[in-house]
Design a protein around this motif. Structure first.
Motif, mmCIF file in Angstrom:
data_model
loop_
_atom_site.group_PDB
_atom_site.id
_atom_site.type_symbol
_atom_site.label_atom_id
_atom_site.label_comp_id
_atom_site.label_asym_id
_atom_site.label_seq_id
_atom_site.Cartn_x
_atom_site.Cartn_y
_atom_site.Cartn_z
ATOM 1 N N THR A 1 6.279 5.776 -0.671
ATOM 2 C CA THR A 1 5.072 5.310 -1.363
ATOM 3 C C THR A 1 4.760 4.012 -1.383
ATOM 4 O O THR A 1 3.693 3.223 -1.020
ATOM 5 C CB THR A 1 4.773 5.911 -2.647
ATOM 6 O OG1 THR A 1 5.732 5.658 -3.857
ATOM 7 C CG2 THR A 1 4.627 7.658 -2.815
ATOM 8 N N LYS A 2 5.982 3.161 -1.752
ATOM 9 C CA LYS A 2 5.796 1.807 -1.895
ATOM 10 C C LYS A 2 6.200 1.179 -0.278
ATOM 11 O O LYS A 2 7.374 1.341 0.284
ATOM 12 C CB LYS A 2 7.032 1.066 -2.611
ATOM 13 C CG LYS A 2 6.730 1.275 -3.990
ATOM 14 C CD LYS A 2 7.921 1.212 -4.949
ATOM 15 C CE LYS A 2 8.380 -0.437 -4.688
ATOM 16 N NZ LYS A 2 9.467 -0.842 -5.755
ATOM 17 N N CYS A 3 5.036 0.383 0.263
ATOM 18 C CA CYS A 3 5.173 0.076 1.586
ATOM 19 C C CYS A 3 4.701 -1.341 1.751
ATOM 20 O O CYS A 3 3.678 -1.695 1.082
ATOM 21 C CB CYS A 3 4.530 0.860 2.504
ATOM 22 S SG CYS A 3 5.455 2.632 2.866
ATOM 23 N N LEU A 4 5.009 -1.936 2.770
ATOM 24 C CA LEU A 4 4.316 -3.031 3.201
ATOM 25 C C LEU A 4 3.218 -2.596 4.256
ATOM 26 O O LEU A 4 3.707 -1.577 4.802
ATOM 27 C CB LEU A 4 5.314 -3.960 4.201
ATOM 28 C CG LEU A 4 6.169 -4.954 3.531
ATOM 29 C CD1 LEU A 4 6.868 -5.951 4.345
ATOM 30 C CD2 LEU A 4 5.389 -6.075 2.579
ATOM 31 N N LYS B 1 0.772 -1.127 -0.008
ATOM 32 C CA LYS B 1 0.164 0.117 -0.016
ATOM 33 C C LYS B 1 0.775 1.221 -0.008
ATOM 34 O O LYS B 1 2.274 1.452 0.581
ATOM 35 C CB LYS B 1 -1.144 -0.047 1.175
ATOM 36 C CG LYS B 1 -2.190 0.880 1.287
ATOM 37 C CD LYS B 1 -2.961 0.763 2.235
ATOM 38 C CE LYS B 1 -4.008 1.755 2.073
ATOM 39 N NZ LYS B 1 -5.029 1.566 3.509
ATOM 40 N N SER B 2 0.516 2.206 -0.679
ATOM 41 C CA SER B 2 1.144 3.588 -0.516
ATOM 42 C C SER B 2 0.919 4.370 0.598
ATOM 43 O O SER B 2 -0.347 4.478 1.334
ATOM 44 C CB SER B 2 0.686 4.439 -1.708
ATOM 45 O OG SER B 2 1.007 3.836 -2.949
ATOM 46 N N LEU B 3 2.077 4.809 1.213
ATOM 47 C CA LEU B 3 1.772 5.894 2.204
ATOM 48 C C LEU B 3 1.235 7.257 2.118
ATOM 49 O O LEU B 3 1.816 7.773 0.813
ATOM 50 C CB LEU B 3 3.163 5.887 3.042
ATOM 51 C CG LEU B 3 3.254 6.908 4.537
ATOM 52 C CD1 LEU B 3 2.468 6.322 5.493
ATOM 53 C CD2 LEU B 3 4.765 7.197 4.774
ATOM 54 N N PRO B 4 0.060 7.422 2.591
ATOM 55 C CA PRO B 4 -0.444 8.626 2.323
ATOM 56 C C PRO B 4 0.555 9.843 2.547
ATOM 57 O O PRO B 4 1.539 9.644 3.288
ATOM 58 C CB PRO B 4 -1.599 8.820 3.189
ATOM 59 C CG PRO B 4 -2.049 7.535 3.433
ATOM 60 C CD PRO B 4 -0.652 6.889 3.390
ATOM 61 N N LEU B 5 0.353 11.086 1.976
ATOM 62 C CA LEU B 5 1.241 12.068 2.029
ATOM 63 C C LEU B 5 1.091 12.776 3.373
ATOM 64 O O LEU B 5 0.045 13.337 3.676
ATOM 65 C CB LEU B 5 1.088 13.115 0.952
ATOM 66 C CG LEU B 5 2.184 14.339 0.783
ATOM 67 C CD1 LEU B 5 3.579 13.785 0.667
ATOM 68 C CD2 LEU B 5 1.679 15.453 -0.193
#
Length: 264
Positions: free
Chosen positions: A197-200, A124-128
């Motif tokens: 943005t690229k995250c576990l 999931k992407s980490l929100p800004l």
């Protein structure tokens, strides 16, 4: 001679109940004449006219106190100022309400996906998030004084502004601190942001008070490292965690923590 109306008449004809009439009378907004024989209140058309005036301003958001002070307004300039102040007040209320609705919708979405995400890794992407400050730890209450102005300036609850930052290497967790953040739509060159943005992604549950103290950070380090090694993912040595939901069961408080672990 003006026709007289009783309290029940005003309720039947225009829907104003007895308690409301008494309240307006106590506040000096109505002054009905009383029957000298039975002490019943007699309302005439002028009293009804005053009720309509009260209704006129109530429907424009005026408080009873403001309606009481209308007699002190000397000209239209004063009236314009009063209406402008009320408009600004209502616009802020609308903004605050919209923010609350947005938070409710976000919490609903998190709740709907909770079972699917609990203790399970996905991508999931980490929100800004914009970084506005930091403290050493969640329990470092004295340090909150340094960031209280920042936190009170945002239209967010405290939990939604406190994000735990965790650093680690191949040997284990190397450090942790609390970032004071708020969500952002776009980046501003003068501010600092969490860049990943690229995250576990996973959600974990923590129960307070705990019968047995469990180091959640160390546990997450172990399970995320095992998952990354199994799937050939290189973690970048940082993780971000935030409380997203709180529930109660008896004397136990359950917090559900959203965790993002960047990788490449």
């Amino acid at each position: 001679m003006l026709k007289k109306y009783r309290t029940r008449d005003l309720f039947n004809y225009i829907g104003v109940p007895r308690d409301t009439l008494r309240f307006y009378e106590e506040k000096g907004l109505l002054n009905p004449k009383k029957n000298s024989e039975n002490n019943y209140r007699n309302y005439d058309i002028y009293d009804i006219y005053n009720l309509m005036i009260i209704d006129f301003y109530k429907k424009r958001g005026m408080t009873i106190h403001q309606i009481q002070n209308l007699s002190n307004i000397s000209d239209m300039q004063d009236m314009e100022s009063l209406l402008t102040n009320k408009k600004n007040e209502l616009e802020k209320l609308m903004h605050d309400t919209q923010c609350m609705l947005k938070r409710i919708e976000e919490t609903q979405e998190f709740s709907r996906d909770l079972e699917r995400n609990l203790n399970t890794f996905t991508f999931k992407s980490l929100p800004l998030y914009r970084i506005n400050g930091e403290i050493s730890d969640f329990i470092a209450v004295e340090e909150y004084e340094n960031v209280k102005d920042i936190m009170s300036s945002n239209n967010e609850d405290m939990f939604s502004q406190i994000m735990r930052y965790i650093s680690f290497d191949e040997n284990g967790v190397t450090g942790t601190k609390m970032l004071i953040v708020d969500s952002a739509e776009i980046k501003n060159n003068n501010d600092h942001y969490i860049p990943y943005t690229k995250c576990l992604y996973t959600v974990v549950e923590q129960i307070h008070p705990q019968d047995e103290q469990e180091d959640l950070i160390e546990k997450m380090y172990m399970v995320s490292s095992e998952y990354a090694n199994k799937h050939g993912i290189r973690l970048l040595g940082e993780a971000f965690a935030m409380i997203r939901l709180i529930s109660h069961k008896g004397n136990k408080i359950k917090t559900y923590i959203e965790i993002f672990i960047p990788f490449e």
